[in-house]
Motif scaffolding. Structure first.
Motif, PDB file in Angstrom:
ATOM      1  N   LEU A 234      -0.419   5.293   0.907  1.00 35.58           N
ATOM      2  CA  LEU A 234       0.707   4.412   0.604  1.00 35.58           C
ATOM      3  C   LEU A 234       0.241   2.977   0.381  1.00 35.58           C
ATOM      4  N   TYR A 235       1.009   2.276  -0.407  1.00 32.03           N
ATOM      5  CA  TYR A 235       0.845   0.830  -0.554  1.00 32.03           C
ATOM      6  C   TYR A 235       2.229   0.232  -0.756  1.00 32.03           C
ATOM      7  N   ILE A 236       2.319  -1.075  -0.633  1.00 27.20           N
ATOM      8  CA  ILE A 236       3.602  -1.748  -0.745  1.00 27.20           C
ATOM      9  C   ILE A 236       3.626  -2.581  -2.018  1.00 27.20           C
ATOM     10  N   GLU A 237       4.677  -2.407  -2.777  1.00 23.18           N
ATOM     11  CA  GLU A 237       4.875  -3.185  -4.004  1.00 23.18           C
ATOM     12  C   GLU A 237       6.080  -4.115  -3.801  1.00 23.18           C
ATOM     13  N   VAL A 238       5.826  -5.414  -3.861  1.00 24.42           N
ATOM     14  CA  VAL A 238       6.918  -6.382  -3.820  1.00 24.42           C
ATOM     15  C   VAL A 238       7.365  -6.614  -5.263  1.00 24.42           C
ATOM     16  N   ALA A 239       8.555  -6.122  -5.588  1.00 26.40           N
ATOM     17  CA  ALA A 239       9.007  -6.133  -6.981  1.00 26.40           C
ATOM     18  C   ALA A 239       9.732  -7.426  -7.353  1.00 26.40           C
ATOM     19  N   ASP A 240      10.562  -7.945  -6.453  1.00 27.72           N
ATOM     20  CA  ASP A 240      11.357  -9.143  -6.753  1.00 27.72           C
ATOM     21  C   ASP A 240      11.499  -9.999  -5.498  1.00 27.72           C
ATOM     22  N   ARG A 253      13.010  -7.483  -2.764  1.00 25.74           N
ATOM     23  CA  ARG A 253      13.065  -6.039  -2.987  1.00 25.74           C
ATOM     24  C   ARG A 253      11.630  -5.514  -2.990  1.00 25.74           C
ATOM     25  N   ALA A 254      11.339  -4.536  -2.109  1.00 31.57           N
ATOM     26  CA  ALA A 254       9.989  -3.994  -1.998  1.00 31.57           C
ATOM     27  C   ALA A 254      10.046  -2.468  -1.968  1.00 31.57           C
ATOM     28  N   PHE A 255       8.951  -1.856  -2.394  1.00 32.54           N
ATOM     29  CA  PHE A 255       8.851  -0.398  -2.435  1.00 32.54           C
ATOM     30  C   PHE A 255       7.666   0.067  -1.599  1.00 32.54           C
ATOM     31  N   VAL A 256       7.894   1.081  -0.769  1.00 31.18           N
ATOM     32  CA  VAL A 256       6.797   1.808  -0.149  1.00 31.18           C
ATOM     33  C   VAL A 256       6.391   2.877  -1.157  1.00 31.18           C
ATOM     34  N   CYS A 257       5.202   2.758  -1.715  1.00 29.28           N
ATOM     35  CA  CYS A 257       4.750   3.671  -2.766  1.00 29.28           C
ATOM     36  C   CYS A 257       3.819   4.729  -2.181  1.00 29.28           C
ATOM     37  N   VAL A 258       4.097   5.981  -2.480  1.00 29.41           N
ATOM     38  CA  VAL A 258       3.283   7.102  -2.017  1.00 29.41           C
ATOM     39  C   VAL A 258       2.886   7.950  -3.212  1.00 29.41           C
ATOM     40  N   GLU A 259       2.076   8.983  -2.971  1.00 26.42           N
ATOM     41  CA  GLU A 259       1.525   9.761  -4.087  1.00 26.42           C
ATOM     42  C   GLU A 259       2.307  11.029  -4.413  1.00 26.42           C
ATOM     43  N   ARG A 260       3.095  11.533  -3.455  1.00 30.42           N
ATOM     44  CA  ARG A 260       3.778  12.803  -3.702  1.00 30.42           C
ATOM     45  C   ARG A 260       5.213  12.765  -3.187  1.00 30.42           C
ATOM     46  N   GLU A 261       6.041  13.629  -3.739  1.00 31.16           N
ATOM     47  CA  GLU A 261       7.445  13.721  -3.328  1.00 31.16           C
ATOM     48  C   GLU A 261       7.554  14.108  -1.855  1.00 31.16           C
ATOM     49  N   SER A 262       6.670  14.982  -1.387  1.00 26.36           N
ATOM     50  CA  SER A 262       6.712  15.392   0.014  1.00 26.36           C
ATOM     51  C   SER A 262       6.444  14.206   0.934  1.00 26.36           C
ATOM     52  N   GLN A 263       5.564  13.311   0.510  1.00 25.58           N
ATOM     53  CA  GLN A 263       5.285  12.110   1.289  1.00 25.58           C
ATOM     54  C   GLN A 263       6.486  11.171   1.276  1.00 25.58           C
ATOM     55  N   LYS A 264       7.155  11.093   0.150  1.00 28.45           N
ATOM     56  CA  LYS A 264       8.347  10.251   0.044  1.00 28.45           C
ATOM     57  C   LYS A 264       9.399  10.692   1.052  1.00 28.45           C
ATOM     58  N   ARG A 265       9.608  12.002   1.160  1.00 27.11           N
ATOM     59  CA  ARG A 265      10.612  12.513   2.104  1.00 27.11           C
ATOM     60  C   ARG A 265      10.220  12.178   3.539  1.00 27.11           C
ATOM     61  N   MET A 266       8.930  12.232   3.838  1.00 23.66           N
ATOM     62  CA  MET A 266       8.473  11.925   5.200  1.00 23.66           C
ATOM     63  C   MET A 266       8.656  10.447   5.527  1.00 23.66           C
ATOM     64  N   VAL A 267       8.399   9.580   4.560  1.00 27.61           N
ATOM     65  CA  VAL A 267       8.559   8.144   4.789  1.00 27.61           C
ATOM     66  C   VAL A 267      10.030   7.789   4.972  1.00 27.61           C
ATOM     67  N   ILE A 268      10.892   8.442   4.224  1.00 33.69           N
ATOM     68  CA  ILE A 268      12.329   8.177   4.359  1.00 33.69           C
ATOM     69  C   ILE A 268      12.831   8.685   5.714  1.00 33.69           C
ATOM     70  N   VAL A 302       7.497   7.265  -5.714  1.00 34.69           N
ATOM     71  CA  VAL A 302       6.253   8.012  -5.916  1.00 34.69           C
ATOM     72  C   VAL A 302       5.455   7.379  -7.051  1.00 34.69           C
ATOM     73  N   GLN A 303       4.176   7.111  -6.782  1.00 35.87           N
ATOM     74  CA  GLN A 303       3.218   6.665  -7.802  1.00 35.87           C
ATOM     75  C   GLN A 303       2.041   7.634  -7.725  1.00 35.87           C
ATOM     76  N   LYS A 304       2.078   8.676  -8.535  1.00 37.77           N
ATOM     77  CA  LYS A 304       1.092   9.751  -8.435  1.00 37.77           C
ATOM     78  C   LYS A 304      -0.334   9.246  -8.679  1.00 37.77           C
ATOM     79  N   ASN A 305      -1.244   9.675  -7.774  1.00 31.17           N
ATOM     80  CA  ASN A 305      -2.678   9.389  -7.901  1.00 31.17           C
ATOM     81  C   ASN A 305      -2.977   7.897  -8.057  1.00 31.17           C
ATOM     82  N   TRP A 306      -2.236   7.044  -7.355  1.00 30.44           N
ATOM     83  CA  TRP A 306      -2.430   5.610  -7.542  1.00 30.44           C
ATOM     84  C   TRP A 306      -3.808   5.151  -7.092  1.00 30.44           C
TER      85      TRP A 306
END
Length: 318
Positions: A234-240, A253-268, A302-306
């Motif tokens: 994961l990494y954090i993207e500050v968008a605005d 506004r910031a995003f927690v960016c992960v590589e897979r949908e399964s990881q997204k569900r776990m972070v949420i 999700v940002q695949k293979n970032w």
């Protein structure tokens, strides 16, 4: 004796010191303790530091600008190669080098790599053994008796030009020998016109921009709540960011960016419980850092293979 530069305090030294060490050796903990402020985030996850983070320590002897580098280790992964390169390049132009060795772990191959990085700079080197609170009782944590014999033998073998008797036992967690380390570093900073002026005002403790600080605080809170592979994915993207209410509130506004949908569900988390907890604790930390209110709109994407994408890595590691 040279005259002090304009505005310089007589007898004070000002310089740059780089902190190196293997992952989880206590570099960020030391920097935060020395500055008495949160500068570099800390978590149980190795490789938490991803940049050469600057922290400024003002003391009676002068000012030291510390550069906290990522944990040094061997890896063929693209991201880790960049982190290792960052640690090596930070040594250029430094007045002093602080090499931290974890006293609670046996030195191994990873430590030998770090020692090889430090050895050519023995003339401007301070070696400190961290986490002595884990290997010695309170009354011995700041004494030479807290230094494990394998650690002493390791330094003598890998940095023979460094006097092992000068290794400083250190517990940054308990603030043992912080002053001794600072004193040893100040002793290495030259006394000349180039080092007469402070690099930063005395009320400054870091040069990090607001977006970087916000991203690091969010990442710290995420790392403390996640395990296994996700912390490294994961990494954090500050968008605005926007100042609102006449400069009283910073909206972000910031995003927690992960590589897979399964990881997204776990972070949420179930019912968005985990991302809400990350946001709430991040806001508490940010209110202590900034002189204004912070309003955080935090999301996950999700940002695949970032970790294999140069465009992303160039933004995160500099």
């Amino acid at each position: 004796m040279q005259d002090s530069a304009p505005g310089a305090a007589p007898g004070k030294k000002n310089g740059v010191a780089v902190i190196i060490g293997r992952p989880s050796s206590g570099k960020s903990t030391f920097l935060n303790a020395a500055a008495k402020r949160l500068i570099s985030i800390v978590s149980p996850t190795p490789q938490t530091t991803r940049n050469a983070v600057r922290g400024i320590v003002n003391a009676p002897d002068g000012q030291i600008v510390f550069i906290d580098t990522p944990g040094y280790h061997s890896s063929a992964k693209k991201m880790n190669l960049r982190l290792a390169s960052l640690a090596r390049s930070a040594l250029d132009g430094a007045d002093a080098l602080l090499y931290l060795i974890d006293a609670s772990r046996e030195p191994g191959e990873e430590e030998a790599l770090t020692a090889a990085l430090a050895a050519p700079h023995a003339g401007k080197l301070v070696v400190a053994a961290t986490k002595t609170d884990l290997v010695a009782p309170p009354e011995l944590q700041g004494s030479a008796e807290a230094l494990p014999a394998p650690l002493l033998r390791f330094v003598a073998a890998h940095i023979p030009s460094y006097d092992a008797a000068r290794i400083i036992p250190l517990s940054a967690e308990r603030r043992v020998n912080i002053g001794a380390v600072l004193g040893a570093l100040f002793a290495l900073i030259p006394t000349d016109a180039e080092h007469a002026d402070q690099l930063y005002p005395e009320d400054c403790y870091t040069d990090q921009q607001a977006d970087f600080r916000i991203a690091e605080i969010i990442r710290e809170q995420a790392l403390r709540r996640l395990r296994d592979e996700i912390p490294h994915a994961l990494y954090i993207e500050v968008a605005d960011m926007e100042m609102r209410q006449g400069g009283k509130t910073l909206w972000c506004r910031a995003f927690v960016c992960v590589e897979r949908e399964s990881q997204k569900r776990m972070v949420i988390g179930k019912g968005a419980s985990l991302i809400k907890a990350i946001r709430a604790e991040s806001l508490r930390e940010l209110q202590d850092i900034f002189p204004y209110c912070v309003d955080l709109d935090l999301r996950v994407k999700v940002q695949k293979n970032w970790r294999q994408r140069d465009t992303v890595l160039s933004k995160l590691i500099w």
